[in-house]
Design a protein around this motif. Structure first.
Motif, mmCIF file in Angstrom:
data_model
loop_
_atom_site.group_PDB
_atom_site.id
_atom_site.type_symbol
_atom_site.label_atom_id
_atom_site.label_comp_id
_atom_site.label_asym_id
_atom_site.label_seq_id
_atom_site.Cartn_x
_atom_site.Cartn_y
_atom_site.Cartn_z
ATOM 1 N N GLU A 1 44.575 38.894 26.761
ATOM 2 C CA GLU A 1 44.729 40.369 26.822
ATOM 3 C C GLU A 1 44.151 40.926 28.127
ATOM 4 O OE1 GLU A 1 43.456 42.034 22.744
ATOM 5 O OE2 GLU A 1 42.189 40.262 22.823
ATOM 6 N N LYS A 2 43.883 39.990 29.034
ATOM 7 C CA LYS A 2 43.579 40.577 30.349
ATOM 8 C C LYS A 2 42.255 41.319 30.285
ATOM 9 C CE LYS A 2 45.846 41.392 33.937
ATOM 10 N NZ LYS A 2 46.626 42.035 34.856
ATOM 11 N N THR A 3 41.172 40.740 29.665
ATOM 12 C CA THR A 3 39.831 41.375 29.316
ATOM 13 C C THR A 3 38.915 40.480 29.909
ATOM 14 O OG1 THR A 3 39.224 39.656 27.471
ATOM 15 C CG2 THR A 3 40.365 41.789 26.981
ATOM 16 N N ILE A 4 37.960 41.065 30.959
ATOM 17 C CA ILE A 4 37.214 40.765 31.785
ATOM 18 C C ILE A 4 35.576 41.286 31.640
ATOM 19 C CG2 ILE A 4 37.566 42.269 33.607
ATOM 20 C CD1 ILE A 4 37.305 39.728 35.611
ATOM 21 N N LEU A 5 34.687 40.517 31.835
ATOM 22 C CA LEU A 5 33.387 40.992 31.776
ATOM 23 C C LEU A 5 32.925 40.496 33.243
ATOM 24 C CD1 LEU A 5 30.609 41.906 30.711
ATOM 25 C CD2 LEU A 5 30.282 39.490 29.675
ATOM 26 N N ASP A 6 32.270 41.395 34.074
ATOM 27 C CA ASP A 6 31.804 41.194 35.420
ATOM 28 C C ASP A 6 30.181 41.320 35.056
ATOM 29 O OD1 ASP A 6 31.580 40.290 38.068
ATOM 30 O OD2 ASP A 6 31.555 42.369 38.672
ATOM 31 N N VAL A 7 29.552 39.936 35.321
ATOM 32 C CA VAL A 7 27.976 40.285 35.104
ATOM 33 C C VAL A 7 27.167 40.267 36.591
ATOM 34 C CG1 VAL A 7 26.015 38.926 34.256
ATOM 35 C CG2 VAL A 7 28.048 38.594 33.097
ATOM 36 N N GLY A 8 26.584 41.403 36.645
ATOM 37 C CA GLY A 8 26.107 41.751 37.930
ATOM 38 C C GLY A 8 26.729 42.396 38.868
ATOM 39 N N ALA A 9 27.264 43.380 38.018
ATOM 40 C CA ALA A 9 28.695 44.081 38.640
ATOM 41 C C ALA A 9 28.309 45.126 39.904
ATOM 42 C CB ALA A 9 29.454 45.147 37.587
ATOM 43 N N GLY A 10 27.063 45.291 40.073
ATOM 44 C CA GLY A 10 26.874 45.937 41.456
ATOM 45 C C GLY A 10 27.223 47.442 41.331
ATOM 46 N N THR A 11 27.880 47.880 42.336
ATOM 47 C CA THR A 11 28.330 49.096 42.357
ATOM 48 C C THR A 11 29.822 49.402 41.902
ATOM 49 O OG1 THR A 11 28.997 48.937 44.870
ATOM 50 C CG2 THR A 11 26.773 49.651 44.558
ATOM 51 N N GLY A 12 30.330 48.281 41.365
ATOM 52 C CA GLY A 12 31.430 48.646 40.563
ATOM 53 C C GLY A 12 32.781 48.173 41.322
ATOM 54 N N ASP A 13 32.732 47.826 42.631
ATOM 55 C CA ASP A 13 34.051 47.743 43.127
ATOM 56 C C ASP A 13 35.050 46.459 42.811
ATOM 57 O OD1 ASP A 13 33.499 49.552 45.235
ATOM 58 O OD2 ASP A 13 31.878 48.168 46.293
ATOM 59 N N PHE A 14 34.438 45.315 42.231
ATOM 60 C CA PHE A 14 35.306 44.368 41.708
ATOM 61 C C PHE A 14 36.103 44.667 40.657
ATOM 62 C CE2 PHE A 14 35.729 40.540 38.982
ATOM 63 C CZ PHE A 14 36.843 39.982 39.463
ATOM 64 N N LEU A 15 35.287 45.527 39.541
ATOM 65 C CA LEU A 15 36.088 45.935 38.373
ATOM 66 C C LEU A 15 36.855 47.119 38.670
ATOM 67 C CD1 LEU A 15 32.917 45.873 35.935
ATOM 68 C CD2 LEU A 15 34.828 44.273 35.829
ATOM 69 N N ASN A 16 36.590 48.059 39.516
ATOM 70 C CA ASN A 16 37.418 48.966 39.909
ATOM 71 C C ASN A 16 39.038 48.408 40.502
ATOM 72 O OD1 ASN A 16 38.159 51.692 40.278
ATOM 73 N ND2 ASN A 16 37.558 51.809 42.439
ATOM 74 N N VAL A 17 38.878 47.196 41.087
ATOM 75 C CA VAL A 17 40.028 46.585 41.597
ATOM 76 C C VAL A 17 40.630 46.084 40.408
ATOM 77 C CG1 VAL A 17 40.911 44.557 42.874
ATOM 78 C CG2 VAL A 17 39.443 46.163 43.947
ATOM 79 N N CYS A 18 39.840 45.481 39.426
ATOM 80 C CA CYS A 18 40.702 44.789 38.100
ATOM 81 C C CYS A 18 41.118 45.936 37.316
ATOM 82 C CB CYS A 18 39.357 44.334 37.159
ATOM 83 S SG CYS A 18 38.563 42.675 38.226
ATOM 84 N N LYS A 19 40.496 47.029 37.251
ATOM 85 C CA LYS A 19 40.922 48.194 36.409
ATOM 86 C C LYS A 19 42.297 48.609 36.905
ATOM 87 C CE LYS A 19 39.367 52.645 34.926
ATOM 88 N NZ LYS A 19 38.294 53.883 34.772
#
Length: 288
Positions: free
Chosen positions: A96-114
């Motif tokens: 399902e392309k679900t991801i958990l980023d632990v220690g996400a900092g200011t969110g840049d990696f999750l923003n790219v994933c989103k």
């Protein structure tokens, strides 16, 4: 000061390895001890108010600062590595392309994933970092205990595991949050690298007391085998040797010496082609 929870033999038969200074916040001195059985290093003692040691504008993972040379290099490299990280997680077959980023900092990696169709969740203890992330419409939780009744295709910890106080307990929590066919991605500094051996106590990736643990390939394999997870693959983070050397030169000489740092970073990567001991390593783990 406090000593971390003594579990799974991590605190057995420790021997002095070297003494390091906190160059970021306090200028305090800390012993880095070696556990030869696990082939890992442990920072001692640990401050009871450890969270205060992250309260610095110099602690760059919690900011988007571009004020100094170090900031600019960090942000430049970060933008490149974000693309590499996305390519890595996209290489896995996920339900399902679900991801958990632990220690996400200011969110840049999750923003790219989103922005690339991943369903995102993130953990970040720093209020300041969470506030910066929220301005990017990335809402992060403070603690992993807030993640309930959810399992993920991919869990990432980019330079986070070395900060986790309750290490063994946390690995079990991570195991329980991964789907049976899911992937755990962990990136950590490697104290067996050439740049670590060259700079010794001035090696910036020791980063005491924020870095509680200092890993080798053996220690990662042993720690995660205790929760029935296996290292499937190890990848290099080649840019880390340059950035870490840039900081290490400053700590050692009290001067910015970018050319010296670039040389040492380059030598580290050249030597690692043979030894595979890069400045930082990415571990791909799966359930056994």
């Amino acid at each position: 000061m406090k000593e971390l929870k003594k579990e799974k033999g991590l605190y057995k038969n420790l021997k002095p390895f070297l003494n390091c200074i906190d160059h970021t916040v306090s200028n305090e001195s800390y012993e880095v001890m070696i556990n030869e059985e696990y082939d890992m290093l442990i920072t001692s003692p640990v401050p009871t108010n450890l969270e205060n040691y992250y309260l610095s504008d110099s602690y760059i993972s919690h900011t988007d600062s571009k004020k100094t040379l170090f900031d600019k290099v960090y942000q430049l490299v970060k933008n490149y590595t974000l693309k590499k990280k996305l390519k890595l997680i996209n290489s896995f077959n996920t339900d399902e392309k679900t991801i958990l980023d632990v220690g996400a900092g200011t969110g840049d990696f999750l923003n790219v994933c989103k922005n690339n169709s991943w369903k995102i969740n993130g953990i970040e203890p720093s209020l300041k970092a969470r506030e910066i992330a929220s301005k990017k419409n990335i809402i992060l939780k403070e603690d992993i205990s807030e993640i309930k009744e959810t399992k993920f295709d991919v869990i990432t910890l980019w330079h986070v595991l070395e900060h986790i106080p309750n290490l063994i307990e946390y690995t079990q929590v991570l195991k329980e949050l991964i789907k049976p066919n899911g992937v755990l991605i962990i990136a950590v500094p490697n104290y067996k690298s050439y740049d670590a051996k060259h700079y010794k106590e001035f090696w910036a990736a020791y980063d005491v007391p924020r870095h509680l643990w200092h890993f080798s390939k053996t220690s990662i394999e042993k720690i995660f085998s205790s929760v029935e997870m296996k290292v499937e693959k190890i990848l290099p983070m080649k840019f880390d040797s340059f950035y870490v050397s840039l900081l290490s030169e400053k700590y050692k000489t009290r001067k910015s010496r970018p050319f010296h740092a670039f040389y040492r970073g380059l030598v580290s990567n050249i030597k690692a082609k043979r030894t595979k001991e890069y400045s930082s390593l990415i571990y791909i783990l799966k359930n056994t």
